[in-house]
Scaffold this motif. Structure first.
Motif, PDB file in Angstrom:
ATOM      1  N   GLN A   1       0.822  -1.208   0.000  1.00 16.44           N
ATOM      2  CA  GLN A   1       0.000   0.000   0.000  1.00 16.44           C
ATOM      3  C   GLN A   1       0.856   1.258   0.000  1.00 16.44           C
ATOM      4  O   GLN A   1       0.536   2.251  -0.650  1.00 16.44           O
ATOM      5  CB  GLN A   1      -0.922  -0.004   1.225  1.00 16.44           C
TER       6      GLN A   1
ATOM      7  N   GLU B   1       0.615   4.252  -2.801  1.00 16.72           N
ATOM      8  CA  GLU B   1       0.400   5.662  -2.463  1.00 16.72           C
ATOM      9  C   GLU B   1       1.535   6.532  -2.962  1.00 16.72           C
ATOM     10  O   GLU B   1       1.327   7.640  -3.452  1.00 16.72           O
ATOM     11  CB  GLU B   1       0.244   5.809  -0.950  1.00 16.72           C
TER      12      GLU B   1
ATOM     13  N   GLN C   1       1.746   7.991  -6.679  1.00 11.31           N
ATOM     14  CA  GLN C   1       1.014   9.195  -7.072  1.00 11.31           C
ATOM     15  C   GLN C   1       1.885  10.449  -6.949  1.00 11.31           C
ATOM     16  O   GLN C   1       1.646  11.448  -7.598  1.00 11.31           O
ATOM     17  CB  GLN C   1      -0.218   9.346  -6.176  1.00 11.31           C
TER      18      GLN C   1
END
Length: 308
Positions: A169, A173, A176
């Motif tokens: 995860q 993240e 981006q």
């Protein structure tokens, strides 16, 4: 204490020179085998073995050694041979691999030989995928086979290769906000260890370039650098330490000497342990060292390297 420190320093220098000490032994026949002395804690006449329910078929029993209960793995059985005969006259090699202590039952132990990693060669291509070798070498005009202990241990007690979802995860993240090159070069002479690292790294969304030793890895990096900036092609290198022809310390040092590669992030990832590893991490310029094999630690090391 001075003597112990001198011994550690001497071994540190030995590794830094792309050298190793090989303990040679025999199983049931005339063939000679080898294991890196750095992984060996001691060699003993085989102690009394105790049978226990549901032991793996390759484990001949357990022994109480230096206050620890240790599984004794029959090295001959583990490599496809017949059980070790005459256990009372056999020896056990106590070794540390992947953060655990194991005892390997062998028929006889011979001597320790100081060698250069360049004299340690990959197994012949005709050996097939099912062999238990990571390398071979020639000693006294006789072929000595170096056993893939990690493959044996993986068959007896498979390791968890799944990373915690929070690590994956974190990369999702970070994508981006930053341009991470999602490709990593892996160097490891053990097919099992190489696949373990590959599966863990691919689980967090990275592509892997696999190489079988330090020499193979360095040649691949040089080849890629000719095609363009290496930093646009891979994000980092994960390398084993013990490898034929060129070990991981020497690979790291060569990377640092090459102007087109010198800023690559290098993680040394090894079943070796001890203070000399940390000393060599600093000496050759590796960015970090982690012991095999914990997928979360590996993932977090990659995370530290790439996510600021």
């Amino acid at each position: 204490m001075t003597g112990i420190l001198d011994s550690v320093n001497q071994r540190t220098q030995l590794v830094g020179q792309n050298r190793l000490e090989l303990l040679t032994f025999r199983l049931n026949g005339r063939q000679r085998y080898g294991i890196n002395v750095f992984k060996v804690k001691e060699v003993l006449q085989c102690p009394r073995l105790t049978a226990m329910p549901n032991l793996h078929r390759l484990v001949r029993g357990v022994a109480h050694i230096r206050g620890q209960t240790v599984s004794v793995i029959d090295m001959s059985l583990a490599t496809g041979g017949r059980p070790t005969a005459d256990i009372e006259k056999a020896f056990v090699v106590i070794a540390e691999f992947n953060r655990t202590i194991q005892a390997f039952l062998v028929s006889s132990v011979e001597r320790i030989i100081n060698m250069h990693w360049e004299a340690i060669l990959p197994p012949p291509s005709g050996a097939g995928r099912s062999n238990y070798l990571t390398a071979v070498t020639n000693i006294d005009n006789e072929l000595v086979e170096i056993i893939d202990v990690e493959k044996i241990l993986a068959e007896i007690a498979p390791v968890n290769e799944t990373m915690d979802e929070s690590i994956s995860q974190s990369f999702a993240e970070a994508e981006q906000d930053t341009d991470i090159v999602r490709r990593i070069l892996i160097a490891d002479d053990s097919t099992v260890a190489r696949k373990q690292v590959q599966r863990a790294i691919e689980s967090i969304g990275f592509e892997c370039i696999l190489t079988k030793d330090g020499k193979d890895a360095y040649e691949k990096l040089e080849e890629m650098a000719k095609e363009g900036s290496i930093y646009d092609q891979i994000s980092l290198v994960i390398s084993d330490i013990e490898m034929p022809e060129m070990d991981g310390y020497t690979l790291t040092a060569e990377i640092r000497r090459n102007s087109e590669l010198k800023d690559l992030y290098v993680i040394l990832h090894s079943s070796l342990s001890g203070v000399f590893n940390q000393a060599m991490v600093e000496r050759v310029g590796a960015n970090s060292f982690i012991a095999k094999f914990n997928p979360d630690e590996l993932g977090n090391a990659v995370k530290t390297a790439l996510i600021k």
